[in-house]
Design a protein around this motif. Structure first.
Motif, PDB file in Angstrom:
ATOM      1  N   ARG A  68      12.185  -8.815  66.232  1.00 62.64           N
ATOM      2  CA  ARG A  68      12.029  -7.497  66.849  1.00 62.64           C
ATOM      3  C   ARG A  68      10.892  -6.701  66.216  1.00 62.64           C
ATOM      4  NH1 ARG A  68      16.897  -4.374  66.237  1.00 62.64           N
ATOM      5  NH2 ARG A  68      15.860  -2.851  67.584  1.00 62.64           N
ATOM      6  N   PHE A  69       9.972  -7.410  65.586  1.00 58.59           N
ATOM      7  CA  PHE A  69       8.746  -6.800  65.080  1.00 58.59           C
ATOM      8  C   PHE A  69       7.589  -7.271  65.957  1.00 58.59           C
ATOM      9  CE2 PHE A  69      10.977  -6.875  60.816  1.00 58.59           C
ATOM     10  CZ  PHE A  69      11.141  -5.492  60.735  1.00 58.59           C
ATOM     11  N   VAL A  70       7.010  -6.354  66.735  1.00 58.69           N
ATOM     12  CA  VAL A  70       5.890  -6.722  67.596  1.00 58.69           C
ATOM     13  C   VAL A  70       4.702  -7.172  66.755  1.00 58.69           C
ATOM     14  CG1 VAL A  70       4.253  -5.887  69.324  1.00 58.69           C
ATOM     15  CG2 VAL A  70       6.640  -5.155  69.417  1.00 58.69           C
ATOM     16  N   SER A  71       4.481  -6.488  65.647  1.00 58.24           N
ATOM     17  CA  SER A  71       3.347  -6.833  64.793  1.00 58.24           C
ATOM     18  C   SER A  71       3.470  -8.252  64.252  1.00 58.24           C
ATOM     19  CB  SER A  71       3.230  -5.827  63.643  1.00 58.24           C
ATOM     20  OG  SER A  71       4.457  -5.746  62.922  1.00 58.24           O
ATOM     21  N   ALA A  72       4.640  -8.596  63.741  1.00 54.90           N
ATOM     22  CA  ALA A  72       4.844  -9.930  63.178  1.00 54.90           C
ATOM     23  C   ALA A  72       4.678 -11.007  64.242  1.00 54.90           C
ATOM     24  CB  ALA A  72       6.221 -10.026  62.538  1.00 54.90           C
ATOM     25  N   ARG A 101       1.488  -3.856  55.714  1.00 57.32           N
ATOM     26  CA  ARG A 101       1.968  -3.096  54.548  1.00 57.32           C
ATOM     27  C   ARG A 101       3.383  -2.571  54.796  1.00 57.32           C
ATOM     28  NH1 ARG A 101      -3.257  -0.466  55.016  1.00 57.32           N
ATOM     29  NH2 ARG A 101      -4.778  -1.498  53.683  1.00 57.32           N
ATOM     30  N   ARG A 102       3.629  -2.086  56.018  1.00 57.08           N
ATOM     31  CA  ARG A 102       4.972  -1.577  56.321  1.00 57.08           C
ATOM     32  C   ARG A 102       5.992  -2.702  56.355  1.00 57.08           C
ATOM     33  NH1 ARG A 102       1.999   1.950  59.827  1.00 57.08           N
ATOM     34  NH2 ARG A 102       2.363   0.577  61.618  1.00 57.08           N
ATOM     35  N   LEU A 103       5.597  -3.871  56.842  1.00 49.24           N
ATOM     36  CA  LEU A 103       6.505  -5.019  56.815  1.00 49.24           C
ATOM     37  C   LEU A 103       6.870  -5.379  55.376  1.00 49.24           C
ATOM     38  CD1 LEU A 103       4.852  -7.272  59.544  1.00 49.24           C
ATOM     39  CD2 LEU A 103       7.184  -6.378  59.631  1.00 49.24           C
ATOM     40  N   GLN A 104       5.883  -5.358  54.503  1.00 49.96           N
ATOM     41  CA  GLN A 104       6.132  -5.666  53.094  1.00 49.96           C
ATOM     42  C   GLN A 104       7.022  -4.612  52.442  1.00 49.96           C
ATOM     43  OE1 GLN A 104       2.024  -5.905  51.836  1.00 49.96           O
ATOM     44  NE2 GLN A 104       1.997  -8.136  51.978  1.00 49.96           N
ATOM     45  N   ALA A 105       6.858  -3.351  52.884  1.00 49.17           N
ATOM     46  CA  ALA A 105       7.653  -2.265  52.306  1.00 49.17           C
ATOM     47  C   ALA A 105       9.020  -2.131  52.957  1.00 49.17           C
ATOM     48  CB  ALA A 105       6.898  -0.941  52.434  1.00 49.17           C
ATOM     49  N   GLY A 106       9.220  -2.837  54.079  1.00 47.14           N
ATOM     50  CA  GLY A 106      10.513  -2.802  54.759  1.00 47.14           C
ATOM     51  C   GLY A 106      10.724  -1.594  55.647  1.00 47.14           C
ATOM     52  N   ASN A 107       9.645  -0.918  56.066  1.00 48.65           N
ATOM     53  CA  ASN A 107       9.810   0.265  56.920  1.00 48.65           C
ATOM     54  C   ASN A 107       9.017   0.175  58.228  1.00 48.65           C
ATOM     55  OD1 ASN A 107       7.222   0.654  55.960  1.00 48.65           O
ATOM     56  ND2 ASN A 107       7.771   2.373  54.619  1.00 48.65           N
ATOM     57  N   GLU A 108       8.726  -1.050  58.659  1.00 45.79           N
ATOM     58  CA  GLU A 108       8.077  -1.234  59.954  1.00 45.79           C
ATOM     59  C   GLU A 108       9.093  -0.988  61.065  1.00 45.79           C
ATOM     60  OE1 GLU A 108       5.322  -1.312  61.203  1.00 45.79           O
ATOM     61  OE2 GLU A 108       4.808  -3.064  62.435  1.00 45.79           O
ATOM     62  N   ARG A 109       8.664  -0.270  62.126  1.00 42.86           N
ATOM     63  CA  ARG A 109       9.579  -0.007  63.246  1.00 42.86           C
ATOM     64  C   ARG A 109       9.788  -1.277  64.076  1.00 42.86           C
ATOM     65  NH1 ARG A 109       6.621   4.902  63.617  1.00 42.86           N
ATOM     66  NH2 ARG A 109       5.255   3.945  65.165  1.00 42.86           N
ATOM     67  N   ARG A 110      11.021  -1.468  64.517  1.00 45.40           N
ATOM     68  CA  ARG A 110      11.374  -2.616  65.332  1.00 45.40           C
ATOM     69  C   ARG A 110      11.200  -2.293  66.807  1.00 45.40           C
ATOM     70  NH1 ARG A 110      14.082  -6.694  62.507  1.00 45.40           N
ATOM     71  NH2 ARG A 110      14.742  -6.094  60.401  1.00 45.40           N
ATOM     72  N   LEU A 111      11.075  -3.326  67.606  1.00 40.44           N
ATOM     73  CA  LEU A 111      10.964  -3.169  69.041  1.00 40.44           C
ATOM     74  C   LEU A 111      12.224  -2.502  69.573  1.00 40.44           C
ATOM     75  CD1 LEU A 111       9.301  -3.858  71.605  1.00 40.44           C
ATOM     76  CD2 LEU A 111      10.633  -5.969  71.767  1.00 40.44           C
TER      77      LEU A 111
END
Length: 197
Positions: free
Chosen positions: A137-141, A183-193
């Motif tokens: 559910r991470f569009v970036s990933a 960076r947000r994925l690494q920090a655990g605060n990336e928004r999910r889809l």
């Protein structure tokens, strides 16, 4: 022929620079650069305006890449010329003069370009990218994973060097455009889809 190629690349850049996300959002009274991530792309439109507008933007952005490749073929510029036009469209999307040098991250336009150049490589990138988004559910990933898949598949299938170079460049540019997301994925605060603004 050189002049034709240069003009085709310029036209492709202008096609790519059409800011569909910004214009669709503006039609609904929203400045896409001032909401969410500030990114002029389908994901930010999805979070800001919903599925319908996001689908329109995504399809238009894919079309920009495919149209630029098709234009080069119509002009008889050959596969390398077509690839350069596709790259120009992605650069135009990412750095649009209509948005003072800002733009999207090039995911949809890169997909349109790669698929028009090599449908099998594009299909592999799509399947893996969508699968990655569905699982995480991470569009970036998912987008980065899809882009890297395109590079691997092009290499494994023994595609010409120019195509591998173009796909690698587009994957690198896409990853660079997502550096804040990484960076947000690494920090655990990336928004999910599916998360609303």
């Amino acid at each position: 022929m050189i002049l034709t190629a240069l003009l085709a690349v310029l036209v492709s850049y202008l096609i790519g620079s059409i800011p569909a996300a910004a214009w669709v959002a503006r039609a609904r009274g929203v400045d896409i650069r001032r909401v969410g991530s500030g990114n002029s792309g389908a994901t930010n439109v999805l979070r800001s305006l919903g599925k319908g507008p996001a689908l329109v933007v995504a399809l238009f952005d894919i079309f920009k890449g495919a149209l630029s490749v098709g234009l080069a073929h119509l002009l008889g510029l050959g596969p390398v010329g077509a690839a350069l036009c596709g790259v120009a469209a992605v650069v135009g999307h990412n750095f649009s003069p209509f948005l003072k040098g800002r733009g999207g991250k090039g995911v949809a336009t890169s997909f349109g370009t790669i698929t028009a150049l090599d449908p099998l490589v594009g299909a592999a990138a799509f399947v893996v990218g969508i699968g990655g988004i569905a699982l995480t559910r991470f569009v970036s990933a998912g987008s980065i994973l899809g882009a890297l898949t395109a590079v691997v598949v092009a290499a494994v299938l023994g595609r010409p060097g120019w195509l591998l170079l173009v796909v690698t460049f587009l994957a690198a540019l896409l990853s660079w455009q997502h550096r804040d997301n990484i960076r947000r994925l690494q920090a655990g605060n990336e928004r999910r889809l599916g998360e609303k603004l």
